[in-house]
Design a protein around this motif. Sequence first.
Motif, PDB file in Angstrom:
ATOM      1  N   VAL A 231       0.679  -0.811   0.247  1.00  0.00           N
ATOM      2  CA  VAL A 231      -0.237   0.145   0.235  1.00  0.00           C
ATOM      3  C   VAL A 231       1.495   0.849   0.037  1.00  0.00           C
ATOM      4  O   VAL A 231       0.582   2.149  -0.406  1.00  0.00           O
ATOM      5  CB  VAL A 231      -0.431  -0.384   0.987  1.00  0.00           C
ATOM      6  N   SER A 232       2.253   1.253   0.364  1.00  0.00           N
ATOM      7  CA  SER A 232       3.604   2.004   0.214  1.00  0.00           C
ATOM      8  C   SER A 232       3.840   2.696  -1.744  1.00  0.00           C
ATOM      9  O   SER A 232       3.925   3.336  -1.262  1.00  0.00           O
ATOM     10  CB  SER A 232       4.293   1.829   1.380  1.00  0.00           C
ATOM     11  N   LEU A 233       4.161   1.577  -2.125  1.00  0.00           N
ATOM     12  CA  LEU A 233       4.897   1.755  -2.954  1.00  0.00           C
ATOM     13  C   LEU A 233       4.112   1.401  -4.191  1.00  0.00           C
ATOM     14  O   LEU A 233       4.118   2.269  -5.398  1.00  0.00           O
ATOM     15  CB  LEU A 233       6.054   0.476  -3.409  1.00  0.00           C
ATOM     16  N   LEU A 234       2.773   0.909  -3.810  1.00  0.00           N
ATOM     17  CA  LEU A 234       1.577   0.518  -5.397  1.00  0.00           C
ATOM     18  C   LEU A 234       0.716   1.975  -5.994  1.00  0.00           C
ATOM     19  O   LEU A 234       1.860   1.986  -7.521  1.00  0.00           O
ATOM     20  CB  LEU A 234       0.239  -0.158  -5.232  1.00  0.00           C
ATOM     21  N   PRO A 235       1.084   2.965  -5.160  1.00  0.00           N
ATOM     22  CA  PRO A 235       0.038   3.541  -5.815  1.00  0.00           C
ATOM     23  C   PRO A 235       1.617   5.016  -7.103  1.00  0.00           C
ATOM     24  O   PRO A 235       1.074   5.394  -8.258  1.00  0.00           O
ATOM     25  CB  PRO A 235      -0.225   4.972  -4.602  1.00  0.00           C
ATOM     26  N   TYR A 236       1.877   4.419  -6.304  1.00  0.00           N
ATOM     27  CA  TYR A 236       3.811   4.911  -6.786  1.00  0.00           C
ATOM     28  C   TYR A 236       3.759   4.731  -8.642  1.00  0.00           C
ATOM     29  O   TYR A 236       4.464   5.678  -9.197  1.00  0.00           O
ATOM     30  CB  TYR A 236       5.343   5.538  -6.704  1.00  0.00           C
ATOM     31  N   ALA A 237       3.745   3.289  -8.409  1.00  0.00           N
ATOM     32  CA  ALA A 237       3.511   2.109 -10.250  1.00  0.00           C
ATOM     33  C   ALA A 237       2.504   2.884 -10.697  1.00  0.00           C
ATOM     34  O   ALA A 237       2.733   2.611 -11.814  1.00  0.00           O
ATOM     35  CB  ALA A 237       3.739   0.928  -9.682  1.00  0.00           C
ATOM     36  N   VAL A 238       1.424   3.147  -9.848  1.00  0.00           N
ATOM     37  CA  VAL A 238       0.024   2.849 -10.592  1.00  0.00           C
ATOM     38  C   VAL A 238       0.335   4.629 -11.913  1.00  0.00           C
ATOM     39  O   VAL A 238      -0.297   5.056 -12.627  1.00  0.00           O
ATOM     40  CB  VAL A 238      -1.033   3.749  -9.593  1.00  0.00           C
ATOM     41  N   LEU A 239       1.199   5.598 -10.058  1.00  0.00           N
ATOM     42  CA  LEU A 239       1.492   7.059 -10.895  1.00  0.00           C
ATOM     43  C   LEU A 239       2.246   7.280 -12.379  1.00  0.00           C
ATOM     44  O   LEU A 239       2.378   8.005 -13.438  1.00  0.00           O
ATOM     45  CB  LEU A 239       1.669   7.773  -9.940  1.00  0.00           C
ATOM     46  N   LEU A 240       3.293   5.606 -12.171  1.00  0.00           N
ATOM     47  CA  LEU A 240       3.926   6.164 -13.588  1.00  0.00           C
ATOM     48  C   LEU A 240       2.919   5.703 -14.475  1.00  0.00           C
ATOM     49  O   LEU A 240       3.132   6.052 -15.848  1.00  0.00           O
ATOM     50  CB  LEU A 240       5.317   4.791 -13.236  1.00  0.00           C
ATOM     51  N   GLN A 241       2.395   4.699 -14.683  1.00  0.00           N
ATOM     52  CA  GLN A 241       1.705   4.222 -15.609  1.00  0.00           C
ATOM     53  C   GLN A 241       0.282   5.302 -16.132  1.00  0.00           C
ATOM     54  O   GLN A 241      -0.068   5.254 -17.368  1.00  0.00           O
ATOM     55  CB  GLN A 241       0.183   2.845 -15.557  1.00  0.00           C
ATOM     56  N   VAL A 242      -0.205   6.127 -15.474  1.00  0.00           N
ATOM     57  CA  VAL A 242      -0.990   7.543 -15.980  1.00  0.00           C
ATOM     58  C   VAL A 242      -1.104   8.296 -16.016  1.00  0.00           C
ATOM     59  O   VAL A 242      -0.823   9.286 -16.864  1.00  0.00           O
ATOM     60  CB  VAL A 242      -2.324   7.567 -14.404  1.00  0.00           C
ATOM     61  N   THR A 243       1.003   8.335 -15.752  1.00  0.00           N
ATOM     62  CA  THR A 243       1.114   9.965 -16.505  1.00  0.00           C
ATOM     63  C   THR A 243       1.695   9.656 -18.215  1.00  0.00           C
ATOM     64  O   THR A 243       2.440   8.437 -18.392  1.00  0.00           O
ATOM     65  CB  THR A 243       2.576   9.969 -16.075  1.00  0.00           C
ATOM     66  N   PRO A 244       1.024  10.885 -18.846  1.00  0.00           N
ATOM     67  CA  PRO A 244       1.725   9.971 -20.600  1.00  0.00           C
ATOM     68  C   PRO A 244       3.054  10.509 -20.730  1.00  0.00           C
ATOM     69  O   PRO A 244       4.570  11.066 -20.170  1.00  0.00           O
ATOM     70  CB  PRO A 244       1.602  11.334 -21.091  1.00  0.00           C
ATOM     71  N   VAL A 245       3.560   9.373 -21.383  1.00  0.00           N
ATOM     72  CA  VAL A 245       5.352   9.435 -21.593  1.00  0.00           C
ATOM     73  C   VAL A 245       5.919  10.223 -22.384  1.00  0.00           C
ATOM     74  O   VAL A 245       7.178  10.839 -22.338  1.00  0.00           O
ATOM     75  CB  VAL A 245       5.966   8.096 -22.933  1.00  0.00           C
TER      76      VAL A 245
END
Length: 264
Positions: A96-110
């Motif tokens: 729960v501490s780190l997964l949101p940051y992985a999601v943040l990478l996914q939703v940020t347009p490259v």
Amino acid sequence: MSRLSADRSARLRWFAPLMVGLLVLALWQGICTAFKVPEYLVPSPVRIAQTLGKEAPVLMAAWWVTLKITLMALLAAVGVGVTIAFLLVQSRLIEVSLLPYAVLLQVTPVVAIAPLIIIWVKAPLPALVICATLVALFPIISNTLLGLRSVHPGLLRLFALSHASRWQTLVRLRVPSALPYFFGGLRVSSGLALIGAVVAEFVAGTGGSGTGLAFQILQAGFQLNIPLMFAALLLIALTGVLLYSAMSLLMRLALRGWHESQAG
């Protein structure tokens, strides 16, 4: 009888898409010929094939650059994604501490972060690989983590009663359970790595001998060489199909004989 049915099903899986593709190409060619569609709008399949043959040395060199970036990004995404998934499965607090940051990478347009990466990383090739890796990373993390979590509670209790260590539980129980999910994510990430490589090349916009298919598309657009643009797009599409097929074959070889998803 079941073997005969399986053979027919396998032939159908190849024959049906091939016939649909040939039908679309024939219809496309017929429309372009009948209505005399200008090639600067939509070139015919024959014209695209002629351009592909004429510009083969340039296009194949560019294709190899794009494929190299894609494969490097896919390997990096697998290594980083699996490592992160192994880390997240160890503790709910870590997850729960780190997964949101992985999601943040996914939703940020490259396309939004690619210019920064290209500025920070001076070498063009590593910068393009990093951009493509960020696009392909999340499916590996999410699918592998889901697989590591999808273990029967009874088997977990059995391993606990057997005094299995955390490492033994991970290697002998969670990893085999996660393989089908991992390969599902791998098939998605293979296409995303190609998309990330092409988008990163578009953003970089560098010319020269070491450029990929995206630069060929940009150059063809500036020169209004639409057949060349379609030829480069065709190579990208065929590369995506090839990568997906290769990952599907790898999944069948890895899961064949023991997992129900590959039965028959």
